[in-house]
Design a protein around this motif. Sequence first.
Motif, PDB file in Angstrom:
ATOM      1  N   ASN A 162     -12.374  -5.444   6.422  1.00 23.20           N
ATOM      2  CA  ASN A 162     -11.641  -5.555   7.678  1.00 23.20           C
ATOM      3  C   ASN A 162     -12.470  -6.302   8.722  1.00 23.20           C
ATOM      4  O   ASN A 162     -11.990  -7.229   9.387  1.00 23.20           O
ATOM      5  CB  ASN A 162     -11.308  -4.141   8.165  1.00 23.20           C
ATOM      6  CG  ASN A 162     -10.140  -4.115   9.122  1.00 23.20           C
ATOM      7  OD1 ASN A 162      -9.847  -5.102   9.774  1.00 23.20           O
ATOM      8  ND2 ASN A 162      -9.474  -2.987   9.202  1.00 23.20           N
ATOM      9  N   ARG A 205      -5.325   6.815   3.638  1.00 22.21           N
ATOM     10  CA  ARG A 205      -6.708   6.391   3.369  1.00 22.21           C
ATOM     11  C   ARG A 205      -7.711   7.447   3.815  1.00 22.21           C
ATOM     12  O   ARG A 205      -8.751   7.651   3.179  1.00 22.21           O
ATOM     13  CB  ARG A 205      -6.991   5.063   4.079  1.00 22.21           C
ATOM     14  CG  ARG A 205      -8.382   4.515   3.817  1.00 22.21           C
ATOM     15  CD  ARG A 205      -8.555   3.151   4.454  1.00 22.21           C
ATOM     16  NE  ARG A 205      -8.461   3.224   5.903  1.00 22.21           N
ATOM     17  CZ  ARG A 205      -9.486   3.458   6.717  1.00 22.21           C
ATOM     18  NH1 ARG A 205     -10.699   3.669   6.207  1.00 22.21           N
ATOM     19  NH2 ARG A 205      -9.331   3.498   8.017  1.00 22.21           N
ATOM     20  N   ASN A 256       1.222   0.670   8.840  1.00 26.20           N
ATOM     21  CA  ASN A 256      -0.231   0.699   9.020  1.00 26.20           C
ATOM     22  C   ASN A 256      -0.730   2.127   9.179  1.00 26.20           C
ATOM     23  O   ASN A 256      -1.747   2.515   8.593  1.00 26.20           O
ATOM     24  CB  ASN A 256      -0.598  -0.143  10.242  1.00 26.20           C
ATOM     25  CG  ASN A 256      -2.095  -0.320  10.390  1.00 26.20           C
ATOM     26  OD1 ASN A 256      -2.811  -0.518   9.421  1.00 26.20           O
ATOM     27  ND2 ASN A 256      -2.575  -0.256  11.614  1.00 26.20           N
ATOM     28  N   ALA A 287      -8.081  -4.333   0.588  1.00 25.62           N
ATOM     29  CA  ALA A 287      -7.109  -3.672   1.465  1.00 25.62           C
ATOM     30  C   ALA A 287      -7.550  -3.801   2.919  1.00 25.62           C
ATOM     31  O   ALA A 287      -6.721  -3.996   3.821  1.00 25.62           O
ATOM     32  CB  ALA A 287      -6.960  -2.200   1.074  1.00 25.62           C
ATOM     33  N   ASN A 336      -3.225   3.245   6.246  1.00 29.28           N
ATOM     34  CA  ASN A 336      -4.607   3.028   6.670  1.00 29.28           C
ATOM     35  C   ASN A 336      -5.168   4.108   7.573  1.00 29.28           C
ATOM     36  O   ASN A 336      -6.384   4.307   7.612  1.00 29.28           O
ATOM     37  CB  ASN A 336      -4.714   1.664   7.360  1.00 29.28           C
ATOM     38  CG  ASN A 336      -4.360   0.522   6.425  1.00 29.28           C
ATOM     39  OD1 ASN A 336      -4.678   0.560   5.238  1.00 29.28           O
ATOM     40  ND2 ASN A 336      -3.674  -0.485   6.934  1.00 29.28           N
ATOM     41  N   PHE A 382     -13.738  -0.714   2.853  1.00 26.63           N
ATOM     42  CA  PHE A 382     -12.517  -1.064   3.583  1.00 26.63           C
ATOM     43  C   PHE A 382     -12.879  -1.623   4.960  1.00 26.63           C
ATOM     44  O   PHE A 382     -12.367  -2.661   5.389  1.00 26.63           O
ATOM     45  CB  PHE A 382     -11.637   0.177   3.731  1.00 26.63           C
ATOM     46  CG  PHE A 382     -10.379  -0.052   4.521  1.00 26.63           C
ATOM     47  CD1 PHE A 382      -9.192  -0.355   3.870  1.00 26.63           C
ATOM     48  CD2 PHE A 382     -10.362   0.054   5.907  1.00 26.63           C
ATOM     49  CE1 PHE A 382      -8.015  -0.567   4.596  1.00 26.63           C
ATOM     50  CE2 PHE A 382      -9.213  -0.149   6.635  1.00 26.63           C
ATOM     51  CZ  PHE A 382      -8.033  -0.465   5.979  1.00 26.63           C
ATOM     52  N   ASN A 394      -2.630  -6.007   2.209  1.00 20.94           N
ATOM     53  CA  ASN A 394      -2.974  -4.594   2.334  1.00 20.94           C
ATOM     54  C   ASN A 394      -2.138  -3.731   1.400  1.00 20.94           C
ATOM     55  O   ASN A 394      -2.650  -2.792   0.771  1.00 20.94           O
ATOM     56  CB  ASN A 394      -2.790  -4.154   3.788  1.00 20.94           C
ATOM     57  CG  ASN A 394      -3.145  -2.701   4.010  1.00 20.94           C
ATOM     58  OD1 ASN A 394      -2.270  -1.844   4.089  1.00 20.94           O
ATOM     59  ND2 ASN A 394      -4.434  -2.406   4.117  1.00 20.94           N
ATOM     60  N   THR A 401      -3.680  -1.587  -1.727  1.00 21.28           N
ATOM     61  CA  THR A 401      -3.571  -0.138  -1.553  1.00 21.28           C
ATOM     62  C   THR A 401      -2.806   0.482  -2.707  1.00 21.28           C
ATOM     63  O   THR A 401      -3.173   1.558  -3.215  1.00 21.28           O
ATOM     64  CB  THR A 401      -2.872   0.189  -0.227  1.00 21.28           C
ATOM     65  OG1 THR A 401      -3.648  -0.339   0.860  1.00 21.28           O
ATOM     66  CG2 THR A 401      -2.731   1.691  -0.040  1.00 21.28           C
ATOM     67  N   GLY A 418      -6.605  -7.204   4.348  1.00 18.70           N
ATOM     68  CA  GLY A 418      -5.215  -7.247   4.795  1.00 18.70           C
ATOM     69  C   GLY A 418      -5.034  -6.609   6.159  1.00 18.70           C
ATOM     70  O   GLY A 418      -4.333  -7.153   7.030  1.00 18.70           O
ATOM     71  N   ALA A 419      -5.667  -5.461   6.371  1.00 20.19           N
ATOM     72  CA  ALA A 419      -5.575  -4.804   7.674  1.00 20.19           C
ATOM     73  C   ALA A 419      -6.206  -5.658   8.768  1.00 20.19           C
ATOM     74  O   ALA A 419      -5.711  -5.712   9.899  1.00 20.19           O
ATOM     75  CB  ALA A 419      -6.252  -3.430   7.612  1.00 20.19           C
TER      76      ALA A 419
END
Length: 421
Positions: free
Chosen positions: A281, A251, A243, A331, A247, A277, A308, A312, A334-335
């Motif tokens: 989220n 990112r 992560n 993405a 992220n 994003f 994610n 990504t 997913g996070a």
Amino acid sequence: MVNRQQNASGAAAAVGGTVAGGVVRQRVPEQIWVLVAAAFIIALGYGLIAPILPQFVVTFDVSLAAASAVVSVFAGTRLLFAPVSGRLIDRIGSRKVYLTGLATVAVTTGLVALAQDYWQVLLLRALAGVGSTMFTVSAMGLIVRMAPAEIRGRCSSVYASAFLFGSIIGPVLGAAMSALGMRPPFAIYGASVALAALVVWWRMPRTDAPLSTGTTRQVEPLHFRETIRDSAYRSALVGAFANGWSNFGVRVATLPLFVAAVFDNGGAAAGFAMAAFAAGNAICLQLSGTLSDTHGRKPLIISGLVINSVFTASLGFADQFWLLIALSAMAGVGAGLMNPSQQAVLGDVIGSGRPGGRILANFQMAQDFGAITGPILVGMIAQSLGFHYGFLLCGAIGLCAAAYWFLGRETLPSAQQQGTA
């Protein structure tokens, strides 16, 4: 039947909950809402600087790798200072550590607006990393202590949602303020963090006593050697690394550079990609915390890591603006699936009987280690081979973390019972 409903209503009132259809629904504690308000203010300000930070550093005539290093040094000092933060939390309490961290970030970030050389930005972001790990780890500790076990996932989702709603609005405001130049957003961010510190100082209890039993100070803190034996904690560390890599590192540091290379008006495009994003989220967070509390942590973590990672990995092939926004949003979904469950796993592992500041700090270290190595390695790959190879590497790391989580245990008691039934 009426008496039973009245008894349920009385019990709900006693624990600070409501009754819906005969089922007690606990409320999120007021102290967590204080953290939620502070998190929104912090994220709103951070959203102003995240899209422009790498591009601002490039104006000092440095390479892409040097620009990425500004993000990495922030994560690096977070990594180095995390063990100290954990010990401070166990010794003097989360509130004092939280406020000190916010004050540090407010001052150092505001001074970036006055920086005249690359090394000044690098130094200020390094010092900001020290403050950041102080308030991040202490906030996790406060949530673990204050969140009732039955709604631990929901409390984590509420807190994370505040960050993300701020992250949605912040980049959009940043794009709208792009005509002001790159320096004013840093001053605004510093002021917003100072405001968050004021909110916590005003509304948060002045001691940690309400968060623990009267004997907590005599209880020995949890040690890493104890929790590392738990497959759930080991899996959480691996998930945190992945992560952090994708992220919190790539990112933030590499995606804006990729967008600037592919699209016109790269600063605004990067801001909208980050907002997409955050939007994906935030939407997912409205459900994922409750699902984590009812169906288990592990399924959401694995599915979140897979989603994610796939989207990504696809970012490097986005050659149209709409595709960039769609991939960024997915993405983010997913996070949003994995993060509340991973934080709930920490709460399940630590419990409320012993101080766990060091355990939380090690989790933060794993995430920051990913945020350090990700931008540097992906930046090098992007410069030599192309951005798409760098994003593919992000996807591979996330999928490896998902595979490792298959070996981790489920920590939600009701899900454990279903699995053994």
